[in-house]
Design a protein around this motif. Structure first.
Motif, short mmCIF file in Angstrom:
data_model
loop_
_atom_site.label_atom_id
_atom_site.label_comp_id
_atom_site.label_asym_id
_atom_site.label_seq_id
_atom_site.Cartn_x
_atom_site.Cartn_y
_atom_site.Cartn_z
N ASP A 1 8.75 -3.13 16.46
CA ASP A 1 7.39 -3.68 16.50
C ASP A 1 7.18 -4.70 15.38
O ASP A 1 7.91 -4.72 14.38
N ILE A 2 6.17 -5.51 15.55
CA ILE A 2 5.71 -6.42 14.51
C ILE A 2 4.26 -6.05 14.21
O ILE A 2 3.44 -6.01 15.13
N VAL A 3 3.96 -5.78 12.95
CA VAL A 3 2.63 -5.31 12.56
C VAL A 3 1.98 -6.33 11.64
O VAL A 3 2.54 -6.71 10.62
N SER A 4 0.79 -6.77 12.00
CA SER A 4 0.03 -7.69 11.16
C SER A 4 -1.27 -7.00 10.75
O SER A 4 -2.04 -6.58 11.60
N TRP A 5 -1.49 -6.92 9.46
CA TRP A 5 -2.72 -6.31 8.95
C TRP A 5 -3.14 -7.08 7.71
O TRP A 5 -2.66 -6.81 6.62
N PRO A 6 -4.01 -8.06 7.82
CA PRO A 6 -4.41 -8.86 6.65
C PRO A 6 -5.04 -7.99 5.58
O PRO A 6 -6.08 -7.36 5.80
N THR A 7 -4.41 -7.91 4.42
CA THR A 7 -4.88 -7.03 3.35
C THR A 7 -4.23 -7.49 2.05
O THR A 7 -3.73 -8.61 1.96
N ASN A 8 -4.23 -6.63 1.05
CA ASN A 8 -3.65 -6.95 -0.24
C ASN A 8 -3.06 -5.68 -0.83
O ASN A 8 -3.54 -4.57 -0.55
N LEU A 9 -2.05 -5.82 -1.69
CA LEU A 9 -1.43 -4.65 -2.31
C LEU A 9 -2.39 -3.91 -3.23
O LEU A 9 -2.15 -2.76 -3.60
N GLY A 10 -3.50 -4.56 -3.62
CA GLY A 10 -4.49 -3.90 -4.47
C GLY A 10 -5.35 -2.91 -3.73
O GLY A 10 -6.06 -2.10 -4.35
N TRP A 11 -5.34 -2.95 -2.41
CA TRP A 11 -6.07 -1.98 -1.59
C TRP A 11 -5.07 -1.05 -0.92
O TRP A 11 -3.92 -1.41 -0.68
N MET A 12 -5.53 0.14 -0.56
CA MET A 12 -4.63 1.15 -0.01
C MET A 12 -3.82 0.64 1.18
O MET A 12 -2.65 0.96 1.34
N MET A 13 -4.45 -0.20 2.02
CA MET A 13 -3.77 -0.61 3.24
C MET A 13 -2.61 -1.56 2.98
O MET A 13 -1.78 -1.77 3.88
N GLY A 14 -2.50 -2.14 1.78
CA GLY A 14 -1.34 -2.97 1.46
C GLY A 14 -0.07 -2.15 1.35
O GLY A 14 0.88 -2.33 2.13
N PRO A 15 0.00 -1.21 0.38
CA PRO A 15 1.16 -0.31 0.33
C PRO A 15 1.34 0.50 1.60
O PRO A 15 2.47 0.77 2.03
#
Length: 545
Positions: A207-221
């Protein structure tokens, strides 16, 4: 292998800094290929990542560096593409935060926009220290399962936190009971993220997963582990995801062949089996208002997912229509648990803007005003969460079991309907969710109180729109001189916005300033923000009628 080689080189370069194992190393960068490599290399070499969102002002960066006692920070020079398209000097803010040694990645090939401080390193000089090790295998640091690998920050935490493995670095907690709170992840947290992604979002090999976020928010890591541990790839967009450029990017990666068709599981749509994960409803609203997706083909997307903000049915229907009405999986969780506690599932019938099940290994108890679970069939109250989570496939002496111990009380109000679906109704405590960012009312009030000498006190409240969607920030203000005009309130609102964006976060905006003769308080003199929230919501609704 393409990801492994640069991770090894950066890990060798980190060791050349002669830091003690377990030292904290911060990342304050956009989420791109380099920041992901740096993140994985820090963990590989046995250090602890300190995640700092690239939208933070210098004061917030400084606070997080001090709480975590970070020894080094990775950052990017020059213009940084903020989530909402705003460009600002990230390196300038890191310098203003009086950071420790910075390793600076240039944002363009022409070099740096400002001179490095004494002791700072450029990215090229940092890697050149270990060029001789290029291509050589790096032996990962072997550490116990309870070892910290990442420190994130949240100001939305409520209730008690009973991590059974948070003993050796308890000083982090004692230094951060006031916002922001330091949230440690261990070697076991990635398994929760990956399990949620596999079980509820159907992320799988190829799969290819795209989730615009940042490592500073939980969804980044979370994205790093949820994709890579399941054999999927991340699609990282370098820029603001609000415009047509991101829509074109999504169409482009959906055409990639990550695995041959024969290796995909039955039921995958198209040869890429792509999943596009979209974290904030404000993104969808921007695409819809600007018609950003017009002319682009998203039909190969297998499913969407949403987290971070309350949902709006109309905008969800519009988004589903971009991909031939593929489902949207709601996903709600917390930084403390590294994943979700209530979610949707492709194995169940779904209802728009609703959750269909507790997350795997999680039990939900909706609590009444007395703190005790409310019975069926209709629940409406705060959420309490317990876990029964046993890790299999590892030696017995490493296994951890939460065995239904209560882990935390969540701060959101939830309703469980007679049909078994869950609806979120916003925050119940003194935090709010602004654009997917949880922030304490106290933080906002501290800044607003100092804006004007005529202010006695303020109360910040998140107001959910009547039609659903993200909370809007309202500020109730008590003034020394109560003779104030609508024009004065507008000027005060602009002053609040300027102060919040400069001091706290450039993405925060006050939508409404309401004068009040006094603030409602409890017998112990605590501000009753819930009463204010209800009054303002009712006032706004009656005004529309």
């Amino acid at each position: 292998m393409l990801l492994l080689l640069p991770c090894r080189l950066v890990a060798y370069a980190l060791e050349s800094l002669d830091l003690e194992k377990g030292s904290a190393i911060a990342i304050d960068m956009p989420m791109n290929c380099k920041s992901v490599v740096i993140y994985l290399a820090i963990v590989l070499a046995g250090y602890v990542v300190v995640s700092i969102a690239d939208s933070f002002a210098a004061r917030e960066i400084s606070t997080r560096l001090k709480i975590s006692n970070a020894k080094v920070i990775f950052t990017q020079d020059g213009g940084t593409a903020m989530f909402y398209g705003r460009y600002d000097g990230l390196k300038c803010r890191v310098v203003d935060a009086e950071s420790p040694m910075a390793i600076v990645i240039p944002s363009r090939s022409s070099g740096f926009s400002m001179k490095l401080r004494n002791g700072d390193l450029s990215w090229c000089d940092f890697l050149e220290r270990v060029n001789r090790m290029k291509g050589k295998e790096f032996i990962a640091a072997a550490q116990p399962v309870e070892t910290f690998t990442n420190i994130l920050f949240s100001s939305g935490t409520t209730g008690t936190l009973n991590f059974v493995f948070c003993l050796e670095l308890m000083h982090i907690w004692t230094k951060s009971f006031c916002d922001p709170k330091a949230i440690p992840w261990t070697n076991i947290t990635p398994l929760k993220a990956a399990a949620d992604a596999w079980c509820h979002l159907d992320i799988r090999k190829g799969d290819i997963v795209s989730w615009p976020t940042n490592l500073g928010w939980m969804m980044g890591p979370w994205l790093v582990y949820a994709s890579l541990l399941n054999g999927a790839s991340m699609a990282l967009y370098n820029g603001s995801p609000l415009g047509p450029g991101f829509a074109k990017f999504v169409q482009k990666f959906l055409s990639l062949h990550i695995l041959p068709r024969s290796q995909h599981k039955e039921g995958a749509r198209g040869c890429n089996a792509g999943s596009s994960m979209l974290p904030q409803l404000s993104l969808v609203r921007s695409w819809r208002n600007a018609n950003s997706t017009s002319g682009y083909d998203w039909s190969a997307i297998r499913c969407f997912a949403s987290t971070g903000e309350a949902s709006n049915i109309d905008e969800y229907l519009w988004l589903m229509g971009r991909a031939r009405y593929k489902p949207i999986i709601e996903y709600c969780g917390g930084t403390e648990i590294g994943g979700g506690f209530v979610t949707g599932s492709l194995q169940q019938a779904q209802s728009l803007s609703a959750f269909s099940t507790p997350a795997m290994c999680c039990n939900l108890f909706i609590l009444g005003e007395d703190g005790h679970p409310i019975g069926m069939p209709l629940w409406n109250g705060k959420v309490g969460i317990s876990f029964s989570f046993i890790i299999s496939g590892i030696p017995e002496y490493l296994q951890l079991s939460f065995s239904s111990q209560v882990l935390r009380r969540h701060g959101d109000v939830f309703e469980r309907t007679a049909r078994g679906f869950y609806h979120a109704h916003g925050r119940a405590d003194d935090t709010m969710n602004l654009g997917g960012i949880k922030v304490s009312s106290v933080e906002i009030e501290r800044i607003c109180n100092g804006v004007d000498s005529n202010i006695v006190e303020t109360a910040a409240i998140g107001i959910p729109p009547s039609g659903g969607g993200p909370e809007q920030l309202a500020v109730a203000v008590v003034l020394k001189n109560s003779n104030i005009t609508p024009q004065d309130l507008q000027k005060l609102r602009m002053s609040f916005n300027s102060a919040l964006q400069k001091t706290l976060n450039p993405l925060f905006r006050v939508s409404q300033v309401v004068p009040a003769p006094s603030l409602p308080r409890t017998a112990s003199n605590k501000v009753m923000r819930r009463v204010l929230r209800q009054q303002l919501a009712e006032h706004n609704q009656s005004s529309k009628i």
